[in-house]
Design a protein around this motif. Structure first.
Motif, short mmCIF file in Angstrom:
data_model
loop_
_atom_site.label_atom_id
_atom_site.label_comp_id
_atom_site.label_asym_id
_atom_site.label_seq_id
_atom_site.Cartn_x
_atom_site.Cartn_y
_atom_site.Cartn_z
N ILE A 1 9.38 11.98 38.25
CA ILE A 1 10.93 11.50 38.52
C ILE A 1 11.41 12.02 39.96
CG2 ILE A 1 11.70 11.22 35.99
CD1 ILE A 1 12.86 13.96 36.06
N GLY A 2 12.77 11.50 40.40
CA GLY A 2 12.87 11.90 41.74
C GLY A 2 14.04 13.18 42.04
N GLY A 3 14.54 13.52 40.78
CA GLY A 3 15.39 14.61 40.98
C GLY A 3 15.08 15.77 41.53
N GLY A 4 13.91 16.50 41.21
CA GLY A 4 13.63 17.64 41.33
C GLY A 4 13.36 17.73 43.07
N ALA A 5 12.85 16.99 43.57
CA ALA A 5 12.58 17.01 44.97
C ALA A 5 13.84 16.83 45.91
CB ALA A 5 11.64 16.05 45.50
N LEU B 1 4.55 44.50 41.69
CA LEU B 1 5.00 44.09 40.30
C LEU B 1 6.44 43.57 40.38
CD1 LEU B 1 3.34 46.73 37.92
CD2 LEU B 1 3.01 44.19 37.79
N SER B 2 7.32 44.46 41.10
CA SER B 2 8.57 44.06 41.50
C SER B 2 8.78 42.99 42.10
CB SER B 2 9.25 45.15 42.08
OG SER B 2 8.78 45.19 43.27
N VAL B 3 7.81 42.31 43.11
CA VAL B 3 7.97 41.18 43.56
C VAL B 3 7.70 39.96 42.74
CG1 VAL B 3 6.81 39.85 45.61
CG2 VAL B 3 7.46 41.86 45.81
N ALA B 4 6.52 40.24 41.91
CA ALA B 4 6.09 39.24 41.04
C ALA B 4 6.95 38.84 40.02
CB ALA B 4 4.88 39.58 40.29
N SER B 5 7.86 39.83 39.65
CA SER B 5 8.54 39.90 38.36
C SER B 5 10.10 39.36 38.97
CB SER B 5 8.72 41.04 37.52
OG SER B 5 9.25 42.37 38.41
N GLY B 6 10.29 39.42 39.99
CA GLY B 6 11.65 39.23 40.59
C GLY B 6 11.99 37.92 40.93
N GLY B 7 11.07 36.79 40.59
CA GLY B 7 11.18 35.47 40.77
C GLY B 7 12.12 34.72 40.29
N LYS B 8 13.27 33.88 40.72
CA LYS B 8 14.23 33.06 40.22
C LYS B 8 13.86 31.67 40.47
CE LYS B 8 18.37 34.19 40.10
NZ LYS B 8 19.95 34.44 40.47
N ILE B 9 13.32 31.08 39.46
CA ILE B 9 12.81 29.57 39.43
C ILE B 9 13.70 28.54 38.78
CG2 ILE B 9 10.61 28.16 38.95
CD1 ILE B 9 9.09 31.01 38.93
N LEU B 10 13.76 27.48 39.54
CA LEU B 10 14.68 26.46 39.13
C LEU B 10 13.76 25.23 38.80
CD1 LEU B 10 17.66 25.33 38.42
CD2 LEU B 10 17.75 24.44 40.84
N VAL B 11 13.90 24.81 37.50
CA VAL B 11 12.89 23.83 37.02
C VAL B 11 13.81 22.37 36.67
CG1 VAL B 11 11.23 23.04 35.32
CG2 VAL B 11 11.47 25.60 35.95
N PHE B 12 13.18 21.38 37.33
CA PHE B 12 13.77 20.20 36.77
C PHE B 12 12.60 19.23 36.39
CE2 PHE B 12 15.24 15.92 37.53
CZ PHE B 12 16.80 15.97 37.59
N PRO B 13 12.59 19.34 35.15
CA PRO B 13 11.22 18.74 34.23
C PRO B 13 11.59 17.27 34.06
CG PRO B 13 12.64 20.06 32.94
CD PRO B 13 13.23 19.81 34.10
N LEU B 14 10.28 16.56 33.62
CA LEU B 14 10.36 15.41 33.08
C LEU B 14 10.06 15.43 31.55
CD1 LEU B 14 10.11 12.35 33.31
CD2 LEU B 14 7.88 12.44 33.99
N ASP B 15 10.89 14.78 30.71
CA ASP B 15 11.02 15.06 29.34
C ASP B 15 9.45 14.46 28.67
OD1 ASP B 15 11.81 15.61 26.85
OD2 ASP B 15 13.77 14.99 27.24
N GLY B 16 9.67 14.46 27.49
CA GLY B 16 8.04 13.74 26.63
C GLY B 16 7.01 14.81 27.02
N SER B 17 6.01 14.01 26.82
CA SER B 17 4.75 14.90 26.92
C SER B 17 4.57 15.76 27.95
CB SER B 17 3.42 14.05 26.82
OG SER B 17 3.53 12.81 27.48
N HIS B 18 5.14 15.22 29.34
CA HIS B 18 5.08 16.07 30.51
C HIS B 18 5.62 17.38 30.29
CE1 HIS B 18 3.88 12.66 33.59
NE2 HIS B 18 4.00 12.20 32.47
N TRP B 19 6.88 17.33 29.44
CA TRP B 19 7.19 18.75 29.27
C TRP B 19 6.32 19.76 28.81
CZ3 TRP B 19 10.31 22.50 30.55
CH2 TRP B 19 10.89 23.22 29.72
N VAL B 20 5.53 18.99 27.74
CA VAL B 20 4.54 19.88 26.80
C VAL B 20 3.73 20.83 28.03
CG1 VAL B 20 2.59 19.66 25.68
CG2 VAL B 20 4.40 18.17 24.99
#
Length: 538
Positions: free
Chosen positions: A166-170, A23-42
């Protein structure tokens, strides 16, 4: 609590501690999200919600003029970039123009239709060229902001989750040297499979061709030509925006296309109930319909309206988030067709109320789409063909009438039509009679509903829910600091090596060499034997 732990049997105590560690491993993740707006964000938000519920710490990067991505949210911490992405402005300007041209395409006027199609392609080309240019500006501002980049590096994220539309996240993942996970169906270089997996054009239809996996020779010819033209156009739209950024921040010797091939896991937003069977690779995980869920009860007033339909049931219509209203003349024809039905209609509609609106039709500015599709009285779903809506229709087993407008919508609906669960209406040809005929066909011909319910059963019959599958693989990447062992070597090879052209060339050369040697030996023996005999006879 301590006494209870001490009194536990040894094996139970070990099990308990292992669970705590897990649980500690699963709950300890730090995730950086670089999303695409609009319906992709949904649909990205669906994954963010689940990750947050499982204890992960989420940070979302967004431009200052973000359309759908809110700055304040209990699900994530946002980092607002001090620059404009222009997403809403871009789609607002270009979508109305595309719809205007789309409605000009009429039968019987060959050259005018060719001109209209050319106009559509040019508008689409210009739209995405400008769109990627804006995204490139956002990426440049981000990389130039030394304080921001230092703070992102200091945060010690476990991975970057992004939409490669979009190319930013990669690029960000490469800059921060972090594992990369894609929430993907489309990339800046087209449909994701064509980028990463073997895609024989003999039975894999290219994007926007509306072909199936069973193609005649003329269709295969069309498919091959569409592929080469399409890949050139995609490169033209995206390369000028991203290649200079790669040259500036990563060096001139770095191929920008490799950024998108380096993802550890590709969470693919489709499955083989919706998609045609095709080759794939180990690090592609299919999560089609991950956003779908059982329906909940409707608001009291809406439930009352639905129940008033009696045995006839209801029709649900919405054209998604990008198109709020249609031209008035088209809306009038749709309203007139609805007015002739015994069913009740719930129509998401923004704009001037149609004069032909019947008493059986309820106009709403927003509707609970999932809950309505899951209602037992829903008979048909009228949609533009967005991936989210089509997959929700499949999940709930509701047959579809499609009004495709642009992008991937015609392709999405053609796949459902081929499976016998949809009727497609050309919006440029739509009038009250054509639309009513389509409605009557789908509502009263039970094969459409039966076929869609079969697709629903196939989709639901999985050992693990698609969303759980997606989260598992994100956590897998966190636990193992990547998933490089699942990546094939294919994308690191040149076209020459990948297709074994060098091997076939070497084998051909060997065959030619052996053939030449054999011919030389035969000629030598021929001369030796027969020339020798002649000399003896003389």
């Amino acid at each position: 609590f301590n006494n209870k732990l001490l009194n536990m049997p040894h094996s139970s105590f070990l099990t308990f501690m292992l669970l705590l560690i897990q649980l500690s491993v699963a709950s300890g993740g730090k995730i950086l999200v670089f999303p695409l707006d609009g319906s992709h964000w949904v649909n990205m938000k669906v994954i963010v919600e689940e990750l947050h519920a499982r204890g992960h710490e989420i940070t979302v990067l967004r431009p200052s003029d973000s359309w759908y991505i809110k700055e304040k949210s209990p699900l994530y911490t946002s980092v607002t970039l001090p620059c404009r992405g222009g997403f809403e402005e871009n789609f607002g300007v270009y979508l109305s123009r595309q719809l205007e041209i789309r409605l000009q395409i009429k039968p019987g006027s060959f050259w005018s239709n060719i001109w209209a199609h050319m106009q559509m392609r040019w508008v689409l080309l210009d739209q995405f060229f400008q769109f990627h240019k804006k995204v490139g500006d956002v990426i440049t501002h981000m990389f130039e902001n030394e304080d921001l980049m230092q703070s992102l590096e200091a945060a010690k994220y476990d991975l970057v989750l992004t939409d490669p539309g979009i190319g930013g996240g990669a690029m960000l993942a490469r800059k921060l040297q972090l594992p990369l996970v894609f929430n993907v169906r489309w990339t800046i270089q087209g449909e994701a499979h064509f980028l990463i997996a073997p895609s024989p054009l003999s039975y894999i239809p290219f994007t926007a061709t509306e072909l199936t996996d069973k193609m005649t020779f003329p269709q295969r010819l069309k498919n091959v030509l569409s592929y080469f033209v399409g890949m050139f156009i995609l490169s033209y739209m995206s390369e000028p925006a991203y290649k200079p950024i790669v040259n500036r921040f990563f060096g001139p010797d770095v191929d920008y296309s490799t950024f998108f091939l380096d993802a550890d896991i590709w969470l693919m937003r489709n499955d083989f109930v919706f998609e045609f069977p095709r080759p794939t690779v180990p690090n592609v995980v299919y999560m089609g319909g991950f956003q779908c869920k059982p329906s909940k009860s409707l608001p009291a007033d809406l439930e009352e309206f639905v129940q008033s339909s009696g045995d006839h049931g209801i029709v649900v219509m919405t054209l998604g988030t990008l198109v709020s209203n249609l031209p008035q003349d088209v809306s009038e024809e749709i309203a007139a067709a609805f007015a002739q039905l015994p069913q009740k209609v719930i129509w998401r509609y923004v704009g001037q109320k149609p004069n032909n609106l019947g008493n059986n039709t309820l106009l709403v500015k927003w509707l609970p789409q999932n809950n309505l599709l899951g209602h037992p009285k829903t008979r048909v779903f009228i949609t533009h063909g967005g991936t989210n809506g089509v997959q929700e229709a499949i999940y709930h087993g509701v047959p579809v009438i499609g009004l495709p407008l642009f992008y991937d919508q015609p392709d999405n609906l053609s796949r459902v039509k081929v499976k016998g669960a949809a009727v497609i209406v050309d919006i440029a040809m739509l009038d009250r009679h054509i639309f009513k005929d389509a409605l009557m066909t789908v509502i009263y011909n039970s094969t459409f509903g039966d076929n869609m319910r079969t697709l629903s059963k196939l989709h639901r019959d999985q050992p693990v829910k698609p969303l759980d599958q997606a989260v598992f693989w994100i956590e897998y990447v966190i636990r193992h600091k990547g998933a490089r062992h699942l990546q094939t070597r294919a994308h690191k090879m040149s076209w020459f090596v990948y297709n074994s052209v060098d091997v076939f060339t070497a084998l051909l050369a060997a065959v030619l060499l052996v053939t030449i040697i054999l011919i030389a030996v035969v000629r030598f023996l021929w001369r030796k034997i027969f020339t020798g005999r002649k000399m003896k006879q003389q």
